[in-house]
Design a protein around this motif. Structure first.
Motif, short mmCIF file in Angstrom:
data_model
loop_
_atom_site.label_atom_id
_atom_site.label_comp_id
_atom_site.label_asym_id
_atom_site.label_seq_id
_atom_site.Cartn_x
_atom_site.Cartn_y
_atom_site.Cartn_z
N GLU A 100 79.58 32.03 105.02
CA GLU A 100 80.16 30.69 105.17
C GLU A 100 81.60 30.76 105.67
O GLU A 100 82.19 31.84 105.69
N ASN A 101 82.13 29.60 106.01
CA ASN A 101 83.53 29.56 106.45
C ASN A 101 84.43 30.10 105.35
O ASN A 101 84.25 29.78 104.18
N GLY A 102 85.35 30.96 105.76
CA GLY A 102 86.31 31.51 104.80
C GLY A 102 85.76 32.68 104.01
O GLY A 102 86.41 33.17 103.08
N ALA A 103 84.55 33.16 104.37
CA ALA A 103 83.95 34.27 103.62
C ALA A 103 84.68 35.59 103.86
O ALA A 103 84.55 36.54 103.09
N GLY A 104 85.43 35.67 104.96
CA GLY A 104 86.19 36.89 105.24
C GLY A 104 85.69 37.65 106.45
O GLY A 104 86.11 38.79 106.70
N LYS A 105 84.81 37.02 107.25
CA LYS A 105 84.20 37.71 108.39
C LYS A 105 85.25 38.14 109.42
O LYS A 105 85.30 39.31 109.82
N SER A 106 86.10 37.19 109.82
CA SER A 106 87.10 37.51 110.86
C SER A 106 88.10 38.53 110.34
O SER A 106 88.53 39.41 111.09
N THR A 107 88.44 38.42 109.07
CA THR A 107 89.39 39.38 108.51
C THR A 107 88.77 40.78 108.54
O THR A 107 89.44 41.76 108.91
N LEU A 108 87.49 40.86 108.17
CA LEU A 108 86.83 42.17 108.19
C LEU A 108 86.81 42.74 109.61
O LEU A 108 87.04 43.93 109.82
N PHE A 165 87.59 37.07 120.41
CA PHE A 165 87.77 36.34 119.16
C PHE A 165 87.49 34.85 119.34
O PHE A 165 87.41 34.35 120.46
N GLN A 166 87.41 34.18 118.17
CA GLN A 166 87.21 32.72 118.20
C GLN A 166 88.33 32.06 119.00
O GLN A 166 88.09 31.21 119.83
N LYS A 167 89.54 32.52 118.71
CA LYS A 167 90.69 31.92 119.41
C LYS A 167 91.09 32.84 120.55
O LYS A 167 92.05 33.58 120.45
N ALA A 197 94.83 41.74 101.73
CA ALA A 197 95.44 40.43 101.44
C ALA A 197 96.44 40.14 102.54
O ALA A 197 97.16 41.04 102.98
N TYR A 198 96.47 38.89 103.03
CA TYR A 198 97.42 38.52 104.08
C TYR A 198 98.84 38.55 103.52
O TYR A 198 99.03 38.29 102.34
N PRO A 199 99.83 38.86 104.38
CA PRO A 199 101.21 38.92 103.90
C PRO A 199 101.60 37.61 103.22
O PRO A 199 101.27 36.53 103.72
N GLY A 200 102.21 37.73 102.08
CA GLY A 200 102.67 36.55 101.35
C GLY A 200 101.59 35.87 100.55
O GLY A 200 101.82 34.83 99.94
N ARG A 201 100.37 36.44 100.56
CA ARG A 201 99.29 35.82 99.77
C ARG A 201 98.83 36.77 98.69
O ARG A 201 98.70 37.97 98.93
N ASP A 202 98.59 36.23 97.51
CA ASP A 202 98.12 37.10 96.43
C ASP A 202 96.62 37.32 96.54
O ASP A 202 96.11 38.40 96.27
N THR A 215 78.65 35.61 113.51
CA THR A 215 78.00 34.37 113.91
C THR A 215 77.59 33.54 112.70
O THR A 215 77.41 34.07 111.60
N HIS A 216 77.49 32.25 112.93
CA HIS A 216 76.93 31.36 111.90
C HIS A 216 75.47 31.08 112.23
O HIS A 216 74.79 30.41 111.48
N ARG A 217 75.03 31.57 113.39
CA ARG A 217 73.70 31.20 113.87
C ARG A 217 72.74 32.37 113.72
O ARG A 217 72.96 33.45 114.28
N PHE A 254 102.52 39.22 112.28
CA PHE A 254 102.45 37.91 112.92
C PHE A 254 101.76 36.87 112.02
O PHE A 254 101.69 35.70 112.35
N GLU A 255 101.20 37.33 110.91
CA GLU A 255 100.61 36.41 109.93
C GLU A 255 101.67 35.98 108.93
O GLU A 255 101.40 35.16 108.06
N ASP A 256 102.85 36.58 109.03
CA ASP A 256 103.90 36.34 108.06
C ASP A 256 104.90 35.34 108.65
O ASP A 256 105.56 35.61 109.65
N VAL A 276 93.02 38.16 97.71
CA VAL A 276 92.52 39.09 98.72
C VAL A 276 91.46 38.39 99.58
O VAL A 276 90.66 37.62 99.07
N SER A 277 91.47 38.65 100.87
CA SER A 277 90.51 38.02 101.78
C SER A 277 89.30 38.92 102.00
O SER A 277 88.24 38.46 102.40
N VAL A 278 89.51 40.23 101.80
CA VAL A 278 88.39 41.18 101.86
C VAL A 278 88.50 42.05 100.62
O VAL A 278 89.57 42.55 100.30
#
Ligand code: ATP
Length: 606
Positions: A399-407, A445-447, A372-377, A557-559, A137-139, A379-381
């Motif tokens: 920080e944002n985009g550090a890979g927390k949600s992916t992990l 999740f966040q969303k 790595a997410y499909p179609g992306r070179d 968390t960021h807090r 579903f990420e593709d 790596v997110s983790v």
């Protein structure tokens, strides 16, 4: 880009392996059993009606001949008024019966078979989608395929009905009329058949043009749907109005619609030229046949009745043949692209695996995982190893985009790592079925989703198998800090359905309550608290930590106020774990965590 293009090309119907695979006959062979399974008796009835319909048409040719021969005999004094009336009544009865069968068949096909089968085919897609790896579903390519497959639901039944019509109705009609014409004058049959060869060729080109169009326009359709949503949907409209972005989205919508209609127009234009060619061929074939009939009658090879019957039937035969080529085969060609998309979805590999029971005493283990997410070179983790012991709560910060949600997605087993392995309660996520891996995991999740259902259902949906327990629902709502005065358990949480609306913060508490309600051995909160102030978030997380006691738990968390509640804190940066320790250990050494603490300390009491 070039690789992407060649992938798209492979999916099309021009010279690739997939093209050879999804040929018309293959598609028919695949789709007919699927269609028949959706409504076996109705398919049988549809074909039975088709045969009767075809026979009635052939019968009307014979009845017409009989009428004209009788009239001709009457003129020659060989038959009487009574015989003429009987012949006329026979023709009238056949024509009437034909109309009745036609009406019943149309009603049954469109009014009964189509809705019934569409429902079953939708169910088939839903079941298939459930078995597909969530990472798909990420593709965006997959999302296109899924949208196209959904469009194929109606197309499949229409396509199969056309196949049925071609075999039962046209098959029987042409066979019967063919035999009649052949016995009359073999060359007549041959002329009629030959007249349609160019038309068939034109249709083959038609298939390709529309199949390619289908393939190419899917991304545009997805885009225009999105802009339409941004303009009209409830979740977007407030922001769209405030931003004054209506014009912006409308312009984008218009542009994509223009591009889409441009492509459709181009395809229609190209096929219209072929259509003209087809009409000319048909006209020439019809003229030639009429001429042959005329000369055969003049030479006394056929009777006046036969001439009249065939001449009257000629228009009908041509109309029907043209209908077969243009409407039916043309319709099949148009639907073919959508039907292929449906089959392609059914053929997609599923995420299966063994059945097993997670043992959370073994905790959650990640061994050198990368993703790595499909179609992306990128790596997110990157090469992460971590062990959440039984009863331990770990916080992930970064920080944002550090890979927390992916992990989080990897540790819960929703996604599987591209390298390394994850063991959820001892079950390797690559080997065990998602149902086994996810059975006792709860995550918010966040969303998160705002279900248009009652408050009670919004919570109890996380544990459907257990049946709603209002006592437990009430207590998890309390624990999540839901304001009781906002809504009762039976209140519908959607103004669109005549219910109430609640604030974003209250929705977040409902989502947390939903996570708590699910019976679990591993529970995750991936920052569903952005609409809750830091101090209140800490209170909610404290409650969460208390409820998570004795379980494996993960909080993102960021807090810092929330992170410090965990037994261990993991700091992430650019997909990697850069530090691990307790709150005290981490603030004592220089690093990202200490900086975060400095920036946020005033929010909390030290
Ligand atoms: P945040 O705090 O903003 O939620 P995060 O630390 O949770 O960020 P992730 O959402 O895991 O970070 O993202 C890690 C990286 O993966 C980022 O570079 C992001 O762009 C990328 N990424 C995340 N989701 C997707 C996706 N669906 N497709 C492609 N790349 C993605």
């Amino acid at each position: 880009m070039a690789a992407n293009q060649s992938n798209t090309m492979k999916k099309q119907y021009g010279g690739s392996t997939e093209e050879t695979k999804y040929r018309l006959l293959y598609v028919i062979r695949r789709i007919i059993p699927i269609q028949v399974r959706t409504a076996p008796w109705n398919c049988l009835l549809e074909n039975g009606l088709g045969i009767m319909h075809g026979l009635s048409f052939a019968l009307s040719v014979a009845a017409t001949q009989h009428l004209f021969d009788t009239i001709s005999d009457a003129a020659a004094g060989k038959a009487g008024y009574r015989e003429c009336v009987i012949s006329l009544l026979i023709l009238a009865a056949v024509t009437f019966g034909q109309q009745i069968i036609n009406g019943v068949q149309n009603f049954h096909g469109i009014g009964v078979l189509l809705p019934k089968s569409s429902g079953r085919l939708t169910e088939l897609i839903q079941k298939k989608v459930r078995r597909i790896d969530p990472v798909k579903f990420e593709d965006t390519g997959f999302l296109d395929d899924l949208n196209k497959a959904k469009e194929g639901i109606r197309a499949i039944t229409m396509f199969c009905m056309l196949v049925f019509v071609c075999v039962s109705f046209y098959g029987v009609y042409f066979l019967a009329v063919g035999i009649y014409l052949f016995r009359l004058k073999p060359v007549l049959l041959l002329t009629l058949l030959l007249a349609f060869v160019p038309a068939m060729l034109a249709q083959t080109v038609h298939v390709k043009v529309f199949a390619n169009l289908e393939e190419e326009s899917a991304p545009l359709r997805r885009e225009s749907d999105y802009y339409q949503k941004a303009i009209c949907d409830r979740e977007y409209f407030k922001e769209t109005r405030i931003l004054g972005a209506y014009g912006f989205f409308y312009q984008r919508f218009e542009e994509t619609m223009k591009a889409l209609t441009g492509r459709i127009w181009e395809a229609e234009r190209r096929t219209a030229v072929l259509q003209l060619l087809l009409n000319l061929t048909t006209f020439a074939g019809m003229g030639l046949s009429a001429y042959m009939l005329f000369t055969a009658t003049m030479l006394g090879e056929i009777t006046v009745g036969m001439f009249a019957a065939v001449f009257a039937a000629l228009t009908q035969i041509f109309a029907i043949m043209q209908e077969v080529v243009m409407k039916q085969i043309g319709g099949m060609n148009r639907d073919m692209g959508k039907v292929v998309n449906f089959i392609r979805l059914l053929d997609m590999p599923e995420r299966g695996g063994e059945a097993g029971e997670a043992d959370f005493a073994k905790g959650i283990v990640a061994e050198n995982i990368s993703f790595a997410y499909p179609g992306r070179d990128a790596v997110s983790v990157k090469n992460v190893s971590i062990h959440i012991a039984d009863g331990e709560t770990i916080a992930i910060v970064g920080e944002n985009g550090a890979g927390k949600s992916t992990l989080v997605r990897l540790l819960t087993g929703i996604y599987r790592p591209t390298e390394g392995r994850v063991l959820v309660g001892g079950l390797d996520t690559a080997l065990y079925s998602p149902a086994s891996v996810l059975k006792r995991t709860s995550a918010v999740f966040q969303k998160y989703q705002r279900y248009k259902m009652t408050l009670g259902e919004n919570v109890a949906i996380s544990d459907c198998t257990a049946g709603a327990d209002s006592g437990r629902i009430g207590s998890v709502l309390d624990e999540a800090g839901f304001e009781k005065s906002m809504a009762k358990l039976e209140d519908m949480l959607s103004p669109e359905y005549g219910g109430v609306d609640i604030s974003g913060g209250q929705w977040q508490r409902v989502a947390i309550a939903r996570g708590l309600y699910r019976r679990n051995g591993f529970i995750v909160l991936d920052e569903p608290t952005s609409a809750i102030d830091p101090v209140e978030e800490t209170r909610v997380y404290k409650q969460f930590a208390r409820l998570a006691e004795g379980k494996c738990a993960l909080i993102v968390t960021h807090r810092i106020g929330s992170a410090r509640l965990a037994n261990r804190i993991v700091v992430m940066e650019a997909g990697e774990i850069v530090d691990v320790g307790t709150h005290e250990e981490l603030i004592a050494r220089p690093g990202q965590y200490a900086k975060m603490w400095e920036a946020q300390a005033q929010w909390y009491e030290r």
